[in-house]
Design a protein around this motif. Structure first.
Motif, PDB file in Angstrom:
ATOM      1  N   VAL A  41       0.870  -1.190   0.000  1.00 53.54           N
ATOM      2  CA  VAL A  41       0.000   0.000   0.000  1.00 53.54           C
ATOM      3  C   VAL A  41       0.898   1.229   0.000  1.00 53.54           C
ATOM      4  O   VAL A  41       1.947   1.247   0.643  1.00 53.54           O
ATOM      5  CB  VAL A  41      -0.934   0.007   1.231  1.00 53.54           C
ATOM      6  N   CYS A  42       0.481   2.273  -0.747  1.00 57.28           N
ATOM      7  CA  CYS A  42       1.326   3.466  -0.872  1.00 57.28           C
ATOM      8  C   CYS A  42       0.587   4.704  -0.368  1.00 57.28           C
ATOM      9  O   CYS A  42      -0.525   4.983  -0.813  1.00 57.28           O
ATOM     10  CB  CYS A  42       1.722   3.658  -2.333  1.00 57.28           C
ATOM     11  N   GLY A  43       1.209   5.425   0.562  1.00 57.54           N
ATOM     12  CA  GLY A  43       0.665   6.706   1.029  1.00 57.54           C
ATOM     13  C   GLY A  43       1.398   7.845   0.349  1.00 57.54           C
ATOM     14  O   GLY A  43       2.621   7.807   0.213  1.00 57.54           O
ATOM     15  N   PHE A  44       0.641   8.863  -0.065  1.00 51.51           N
ATOM     16  CA  PHE A  44       1.214  10.013  -0.775  1.00 51.51           C
ATOM     17  C   PHE A  44       1.173  11.286   0.077  1.00 51.51           C
ATOM     18  O   PHE A  44       0.152  11.569   0.710  1.00 51.51           O
ATOM     19  CB  PHE A  44       0.419  10.314  -2.044  1.00 51.51           C
ATOM     20  N   GLY A  45       2.252  12.043   0.031  1.00 54.52           N
ATOM     21  CA  GLY A  45       2.258  13.363   0.657  1.00 54.52           C
ATOM     22  C   GLY A  45       2.942  14.359  -0.268  1.00 54.52           C
ATOM     23  O   GLY A  45       3.681  13.969  -1.167  1.00 54.52           O
ATOM     24  N   GLU A  46       2.667  15.636  -0.043  1.00 56.68           N
ATOM     25  CA  GLU A  46       3.308  16.680  -0.842  1.00 56.68           C
ATOM     26  C   GLU A  46       3.994  17.667   0.098  1.00 56.68           C
ATOM     27  O   GLU A  46       3.419  18.058   1.120  1.00 56.68           O
ATOM     28  CB  GLU A  46       2.244  17.399  -1.702  1.00 56.68           C
ATOM     29  N   VAL A  47       5.221  18.034  -0.237  1.00 59.59           N
ATOM     30  CA  VAL A  47       5.960  19.043   0.531  1.00 59.59           C
ATOM     31  C   VAL A  47       5.739  20.380  -0.179  1.00 59.59           C
ATOM     32  O   VAL A  47       6.114  20.541  -1.336  1.00 59.59           O
ATOM     33  CB  VAL A  47       7.471  18.716   0.578  1.00 59.59           C
ATOM     34  N   VAL A  48       5.151  21.348   0.536  1.00 58.21           N
ATOM     35  CA  VAL A  48       4.744  22.587  -0.141  1.00 58.21           C
ATOM     36  C   VAL A  48       5.815  23.671  -0.154  1.00 58.21           C
ATOM     37  O   VAL A  48       5.565  24.780  -0.633  1.00 58.21           O
ATOM     38  CB  VAL A  48       3.431  23.163   0.445  1.00 58.21           C
ATOM     39  N   ALA A  49       7.005  23.359   0.342  1.00 59.22           N
ATOM     40  CA  ALA A  49       8.092  24.349   0.262  1.00 59.22           C
ATOM     41  C   ALA A  49       8.296  24.755  -1.190  1.00 59.22           C
ATOM     42  O   ALA A  49       8.076  23.961  -2.105  1.00 59.22           O
ATOM     43  CB  ALA A  49       9.381  23.757   0.827  1.00 59.22           C
ATOM     44  N   GLU A  50       8.707  26.002  -1.387  1.00 59.79           N
ATOM     45  CA  GLU A  50       8.917  26.530  -2.737  1.00 59.79           C
ATOM     46  C   GLU A  50      10.407  26.617  -3.040  1.00 59.79           C
ATOM     47  O   GLU A  50      11.245  26.474  -2.156  1.00 59.79           O
ATOM     48  CB  GLU A  50       8.249  27.902  -2.864  1.00 59.79           C
ATOM     49  N   GLU A  51      10.708  26.882  -4.301  1.00 54.85           N
ATOM     50  CA  GLU A  51      12.103  26.925  -4.730  1.00 54.85           C
ATOM     51  C   GLU A  51      12.897  27.998  -3.958  1.00 54.85           C
ATOM     52  O   GLU A  51      14.017  27.753  -3.521  1.00 54.85           O
ATOM     53  CB  GLU A  51      12.148  27.211  -6.230  1.00 54.85           C
ATOM     54  N   ALA A  52      12.303  29.172  -3.782  1.00 55.73           N
ATOM     55  CA  ALA A  52      12.995  30.278  -3.103  1.00 55.73           C
ATOM     56  C   ALA A  52      12.372  30.531  -1.733  1.00 55.73           C
ATOM     57  O   ALA A  52      11.168  30.369  -1.561  1.00 55.73           O
ATOM     58  CB  ALA A  52      12.896  31.539  -3.960  1.00 55.73           C
ATOM     59  N   GLU A  61      14.992  22.430  -2.000  1.00 50.45           N
ATOM     60  CA  GLU A  61      16.263  21.720  -1.819  1.00 50.45           C
ATOM     61  C   GLU A  61      16.598  21.546  -0.332  1.00 50.45           C
ATOM     62  O   GLU A  61      17.186  20.543   0.060  1.00 50.45           O
ATOM     63  CB  GLU A  61      17.403  22.437  -2.554  1.00 50.45           C
ATOM     64  N   GLY A  62      16.241  22.527   0.485  1.00 48.38           N
ATOM     65  CA  GLY A  62      16.457  22.403   1.926  1.00 48.38           C
ATOM     66  C   GLY A  62      15.607  21.287   2.515  1.00 48.38           C
ATOM     67  O   GLY A  62      16.066  20.494   3.340  1.00 48.38           O
ATOM     68  N   ALA A  63      14.348  21.220   2.078  1.00 44.68           N
ATOM     69  CA  ALA A  63      13.443  20.169   2.571  1.00 44.68           C
ATOM     70  C   ALA A  63      13.944  18.794   2.117  1.00 44.68           C
ATOM     71  O   ALA A  63      13.907  17.819   2.876  1.00 44.68           O
ATOM     72  CB  ALA A  63      12.020  20.415   2.062  1.00 44.68           C
ATOM     73  N   TRP A  64      14.415  18.718   0.885  1.00 41.99           N
ATOM     74  CA  TRP A  64      14.974  17.464   0.351  1.00 41.99           C
ATOM     75  C   TRP A  64      16.114  16.985   1.260  1.00 41.99           C
ATOM     76  O   TRP A  64      16.172  15.827   1.655  1.00 41.99           O
ATOM     77  CB  TRP A  64      15.489  17.729  -1.074  1.00 41.99           C
ATOM     78  N   HIS A  65      17.011  17.918   1.597  1.00 47.49           N
ATOM     79  CA  HIS A  65      18.152  17.608   2.467  1.00 47.49           C
ATOM     80  C   HIS A  65      17.683  17.122   3.846  1.00 47.49           C
ATOM     81  O   HIS A  65      18.178  16.111   4.359  1.00 47.49           O
ATOM     82  CB  HIS A  65      19.034  18.852   2.604  1.00 47.49           C
ATOM     83  N   VAL A  66      16.741  17.841   4.444  1.00 42.61           N
ATOM     84  CA  VAL A  66      16.277  17.478   5.789  1.00 42.61           C
ATOM     85  C   VAL A  66      15.579  16.116   5.761  1.00 42.61           C
ATOM     86  O   VAL A  66      15.778  15.282   6.650  1.00 42.61           O
ATOM     87  CB  VAL A  66      15.348  18.579   6.345  1.00 42.61           C
ATOM     88  N   LEU A  67      14.795  15.866   4.731  1.00 38.62           N
ATOM     89  CA  LEU A  67      14.102  14.578   4.625  1.00 38.62           C
ATOM     90  C   LEU A  67      15.098  13.429   4.458  1.00 38.62           C
ATOM     91  O   LEU A  67      15.030  12.437   5.177  1.00 38.62           O
ATOM     92  CB  LEU A  67      13.111  14.609   3.449  1.00 38.62           C
TER      93      LEU A  67
END
Ligand code: OSB
Ligand code: MG
Length: 368
Positions: A41-52, A61-67
């Protein structure tokens, strides 16, 4: 039961129409989709941080790093399987609410799908349909703005929000009110003013607005309290409300009479519900804000907006308002004049289309 795999993808999707706020004009959106897998089973989420880092301090990119460096390894190391447990354990890391929320929402979707229930049932939602609204950016001219508002009204929207900034405020309200004297109208400054602008801001009282959203920058709770004393129109805070504690401070200080809840900005659905319940107990209505999400994040918002204290129309519009090719099937549509029906299937209740995700993907990574 253990989480088998977590996937992240960084996507870019072009808007159907540019979106301009007091921060500037954007033509597309870059965001992260998170997928959490358990027993197929797959759960989906979206990270709403923006590029700038303009709306908030977070970036894609910061959220990508923290995740990838902290939050995802924590899930595997501590064998986290549920959203509440994730919320508690992720609390040791400071800040980064949008990164946390994207992963927590994937856990919520997964949990609801495994239970065979629509996500709103897990949240305690009470509505089958929510009140939609549309957020209109700053345009090249006032006549373009009036035309755009008119087009949205024709599509069935009942509540319109217009973005304002110094030099695009009173005149924008004048022209929209002249053309559409009776619509539900509100304005959003995204923090573009200061107390020095109090004379201009007080003029907004003349337009029968539902609310004035975030006139001052995020950390000015005190100045918002001073302004609210001078204005008839309720102030509503967006960027300032970063957690349960800032919501409580804003209400206690009288910084606003209404709160815009964005699940990403406050760090997930557990925190969202704490704020919702506090506001309900203190007579402060809330509504669901948006970050121009794809259909995945928007479906999450639909379920959130079913909670009982979401009493004002939300920044939730149909898929076509944002993207030519949304990521989900079926697209989100208006179900009646100014309403959207909440999907009934398990979890978020919409089907993300793999091929469309792949086409929009800039990079992806899998974690086990
Ligand atoms: O301030 O509410 C805002 C979009 C991106 C960043 C901030 C905001 C917005 C919107 C869009 O107003 C609302 C929507 O998703 O429809
Ligand atoms: Mg806002």
């Amino acid at each position: 039961m253990t989480i088998e795999r977590i996937e992240m993808a960084l996507l870019k999707l072009p808007y159907v129409h540019f979106f301009e706020t007091s921060f500037g004009r954007e033509y597309d959106r870059t965001f992260i989709i998170v997928r959490v897998y358990e027993e197929g089973v797959c759960g989906f989420g979206e990270v709403v941080a923006e590029e700038a880092p303009l709306y908030s301090g977070e970036t894609t990119e910061g959220a990508w790093h923290v995740l990838r460096t902290f939050l995802i390894p924590m899930v595997f190391k501590e064998k986290i399987i549920g959203p509440e447990e994730f919320y508690k354990k992720a609390g040791r890391f400071r800040g980064n609410p949008m990164a946390k929320a994207g992963l927590e929402l994937a856990f919520w979707d997964l949990k609801a799908k495994k239970a065979g229930l629509p996500l709103k049932a897990l949240y305690g939602g009470v509505r089958d349909e929510i009140d939609a609204g549309v957020s209109c950016g700053i345009e090249d001219s006032l006549s373009d703005l009036v035309a755009r508002v008119g087009a949205y009204l024709e599509q069935g929207y009942r509540r319109v929000k217009i973005k304002i900034k110094p030099g695009w405020d009173i005149d924008a309200c004048v022209v929209v009110r002249q053309e559409y004297p009776d619509i539900l109208l509100q304005v959003d400054a995204n923090g573009a003013y200061s107390l020095a602008d109090i004379k201009t801001l007080k003029k907004l009282d003349a337009f029968n607005l539902l609310l004035v959203e975030q006139p001052f920058p995020p950390y000015d709770l005190w100045d918002h309290a001073k302004l609210q004393k001078e204005m008839k129109t309720p102030l509503c805070l967006d960027e300032s409300i970063l957690s349960f504690d800032t919501a409580r401070a804003a209400v206690e200080m009288g910084s606003c009479r209404i709160i815009n809840i964005k699940v990403g900005r406050v760090g997930g659905a557990v925190e969202m519900r704490r704020i919702h319940d506090y506001c309900q107990d203190h007579g402060v209505p809330v509504w669901c804000g948006g970050m121009l999400e794809s259909g995945i994040g928007r479906a999450h918002n639909l379920h959130i907006a079913t909670l009982p204290n979401f009493k004002l129309p939300n920044d939730l519009s149909a898929s076509r308002r944002y993207y030519k090719e949304d990521l989900i099937d079926p697209f989100i549509e208006l179900s009646g004049p100014g309403t959207i029906r909440v999907p009934r299937g398990p979890g978020i209740g919409v089907h993300p289309v793999e091929e469309r995700i792949r086409r929009a993907t800039l990079k992806s990574e899998t974690f086990k």
